[in-house]
Design a protein around this motif. Structure first.
Motif, PDB file in Angstrom:
ATOM      1  N   ASP A 180      23.151 151.849 -18.808  1.00 24.97           N
ATOM      2  CA  ASP A 180      24.094 150.871 -18.270  1.00 24.97           C
ATOM      3  C   ASP A 180      23.416 149.922 -17.280  1.00 24.97           C
ATOM      4  O   ASP A 180      24.077 149.091 -16.659  1.00 24.97           O
ATOM      5  CB  ASP A 180      25.290 151.563 -17.609  1.00 24.97           C
ATOM      6  N   ARG A 181      22.088 150.057 -17.166  1.00 24.72           N
ATOM      7  CA  ARG A 181      21.335 149.179 -16.253  1.00 24.72           C
ATOM      8  C   ARG A 181      20.398 148.226 -16.987  1.00 24.72           C
ATOM      9  O   ARG A 181      20.200 147.096 -16.555  1.00 24.72           O
ATOM     10  CB  ARG A 181      20.514 150.025 -15.261  1.00 24.72           C
ATOM     11  N   PHE A 182      19.805 148.714 -18.061  1.00 27.48           N
ATOM     12  CA  PHE A 182      18.813 147.919 -18.771  1.00 27.48           C
ATOM     13  C   PHE A 182      19.089 147.948 -20.273  1.00 27.48           C
ATOM     14  O   PHE A 182      19.572 148.953 -20.801  1.00 27.48           O
ATOM     15  CB  PHE A 182      17.398 148.451 -18.516  1.00 27.48           C
ATOM     16  N   ASP A 183      18.735 146.843 -20.928  1.00 34.05           N
ATOM     17  CA  ASP A 183      18.933 146.754 -22.362  1.00 34.05           C
ATOM     18  C   ASP A 183      17.632 146.922 -23.130  1.00 34.05           C
ATOM     19  O   ASP A 183      17.630 147.446 -24.238  1.00 34.05           O
ATOM     20  CB  ASP A 183      19.556 145.394 -22.717  1.00 34.05           C
ATOM     21  N   SER A 184      16.524 146.487 -22.536  1.00 32.75           N
ATOM     22  CA  SER A 184      15.260 146.444 -23.275  1.00 32.75           C
ATOM     23  C   SER A 184      14.085 146.880 -22.415  1.00 32.75           C
ATOM     24  O   SER A 184      14.178 146.962 -21.181  1.00 32.75           O
ATOM     25  CB  SER A 184      15.000 145.023 -23.779  1.00 32.75           C
ATOM     26  N   THR A 196      10.469 154.388 -20.484  1.00 30.44           N
ATOM     27  CA  THR A 196      10.948 155.699 -20.932  1.00 30.44           C
ATOM     28  C   THR A 196      11.859 156.314 -19.881  1.00 30.44           C
ATOM     29  O   THR A 196      12.923 156.848 -20.198  1.00 30.44           O
ATOM     30  CB  THR A 196       9.766 156.645 -21.196  1.00 30.44           C
ATOM     31  N   GLY A 197      11.443 156.217 -18.623  1.00 34.54           N
ATOM     32  CA  GLY A 197      12.228 156.806 -17.539  1.00 34.54           C
ATOM     33  C   GLY A 197      13.608 156.195 -17.392  1.00 34.54           C
ATOM     34  O   GLY A 197      14.606 156.906 -17.244  1.00 34.54           O
ATOM     35  N   MET A 198      13.677 154.878 -17.451  1.00 35.06           N
ATOM     36  CA  MET A 198      14.943 154.199 -17.204  1.00 35.06           C
ATOM     37  C   MET A 198      15.825 154.112 -18.444  1.00 35.06           C
ATOM     38  O   MET A 198      17.051 154.220 -18.348  1.00 35.06           O
ATOM     39  CB  MET A 198      14.680 152.798 -16.664  1.00 35.06           C
ATOM     40  N   LEU A 199      15.233 153.905 -19.598  1.00 35.67           N
ATOM     41  CA  LEU A 199      16.026 153.705 -20.808  1.00 35.67           C
ATOM     42  C   LEU A 199      16.399 155.013 -21.506  1.00 35.67           C
ATOM     43  O   LEU A 199      17.359 155.044 -22.279  1.00 35.67           O
ATOM     44  CB  LEU A 199      15.262 152.805 -21.785  1.00 35.67           C
ATOM     45  N   LYS A 200      15.641 156.078 -21.245  1.00 39.58           N
ATOM     46  CA  LYS A 200      15.917 157.345 -21.915  1.00 39.58           C
ATOM     47  C   LYS A 200      16.163 158.493 -20.938  1.00 39.58           C
ATOM     48  O   LYS A 200      17.202 159.134 -20.956  1.00 39.58           O
ATOM     49  CB  LYS A 200      14.767 157.686 -22.865  1.00 39.58           C
ATOM     50  N   LYS A 201      15.183 158.740 -20.063  1.00 32.94           N
ATOM     51  CA  LYS A 201      15.306 159.877 -19.152  1.00 32.94           C
ATOM     52  C   LYS A 201      16.548 159.776 -18.264  1.00 32.94           C
ATOM     53  O   LYS A 201      17.299 160.744 -18.118  1.00 32.94           O
ATOM     54  CB  LYS A 201      14.040 159.975 -18.303  1.00 32.94           C
ATOM     55  N   ALA A 202      16.785 158.606 -17.682  1.00 31.76           N
ATOM     56  CA  ALA A 202      17.938 158.429 -16.787  1.00 31.76           C
ATOM     57  C   ALA A 202      19.251 158.608 -17.540  1.00 31.76           C
ATOM     58  O   ALA A 202      20.220 159.167 -17.003  1.00 31.76           O
ATOM     59  CB  ALA A 202      17.881 157.055 -16.138  1.00 31.76           C
ATOM     60  N   VAL A 203      19.283 158.157 -18.774  1.00 32.86           N
ATOM     61  CA  VAL A 203      20.488 158.303 -19.590  1.00 32.86           C
ATOM     62  C   VAL A 203      20.738 159.777 -19.895  1.00 32.86           C
ATOM     63  O   VAL A 203      21.876 160.268 -19.819  1.00 32.86           O
ATOM     64  CB  VAL A 203      20.346 157.495 -20.896  1.00 32.86           C
TER      65      VAL A 203
END
Length: 244
Positions: free
Chosen positions: A61-65, A85-92
């Motif tokens: 919900d923070r980044f798209d790409s 990886t951290g923001m788009l996958k791990k955080a989710v």
């Protein structure tokens, strides 16, 4: 606590086959990123039909790409992993876990037999969860997993595999080596050019020479590297769940 077995499918063959072989997966979850090849969604829809279950699609919900993350953090890779990886996958994934604390969770891993040495670290890092490694338990190599898929199902693999890529990662994955990037230059020139410009914008190169010297994409000799011999990890459950 209610038990819940989860397969975090990465739109790759190994994670899907691991969940399929486990046989009793309760939740199939995919984390969507704008950089994924469009055929990935077709593959997931075919998987849904094959297993007779819905695959939940989550998204940051923070980044798209990948580009948005790199521009935000002014960095492409760090010693402990890539920010994308951290923001788009791990955080989710961690957000989902926080919303499911009442469950006794089991994760199904898509590691093949040649990656069995990594299981100890995973089990040690995630002692609060249970773990299953169906591909390792059946002594399956990556090639054997793909062969089993083709013998079992009548729908196509994701297109990135048939184009010669070892994984169905994001197009322009920052974990790729020189050979990979020269293939991207050929197959997806717009992505190559965009990543080259992004490197210069943030002052950080994806590639490095053997002595650690930065090697920017716009300096990369088109004849360097061999994607078939480079170590190129799957950016999926094996990648982003291996770190807390």
């Amino acid at each position: 606590m209610k038990k819940l077995k989860v397969c975090w499918i990465s739109a790759g063959i190994s994670s899907f086959m691991a969940g399929y072989l486990a046989g009793d997966v309760d939740e199939w979850i995919y984390i969507d990123i704008a950089d994924q090849h469009p055929d990935s969604m077709r593959f997931l829809q075919d998987c849904e039909k094959a297993i007779g279950k819905k695959i939940t699609v989550l998204k940051s919900d923070r980044f798209d790409s990948v580009e948005e993350v790199i521009k935000k953090y002014k960095c492409i890779k760090m010693p402990h992993g890539a920010p994308c990886t951290g923001m788009l996958k791990k955080a989710v994934r961690k957000k989902w876990e926080c919303e499911h604390k009442e469950y006794d969770l089991t994760y199904v891993w898509g590691m093949d037999f040649n990656e069995k040495n990594r299981t100890r670290q995973i089990v040690a890092n995630f002692q609060e969860f249970h773990h299953e490694f169906p591909l390792i338990e059946k002594y399956l190599s990556k090639a054997e997993v793909h062969g089993l898929f083709e013998r079992t199902f009548d729908f196509p693999r994701p297109k990135m595999y048939d184009m010669g890529y070892p994984n169905n990662n994001c197009i322009g994955c920052v974990k790729g080596g020189m050979g990979y990037w020269n293939r991207i230059r050929k197959d997806f020139p717009e992505v190559f050019e965009s990543r080259a410009q992004l490197e210069r914008l943030v002052g950080y190169s994806i590639l490095k020479e053997n002595d650690g010297t930065p090697l920017y994409l716009d300096e990369l000799d088109p004849n360097r590297g061999d994607m078939n011999t480079e170590i190129f990890p799957d950016c999926g459950i094996m990648c982003y769940l291996a770190q807390k």
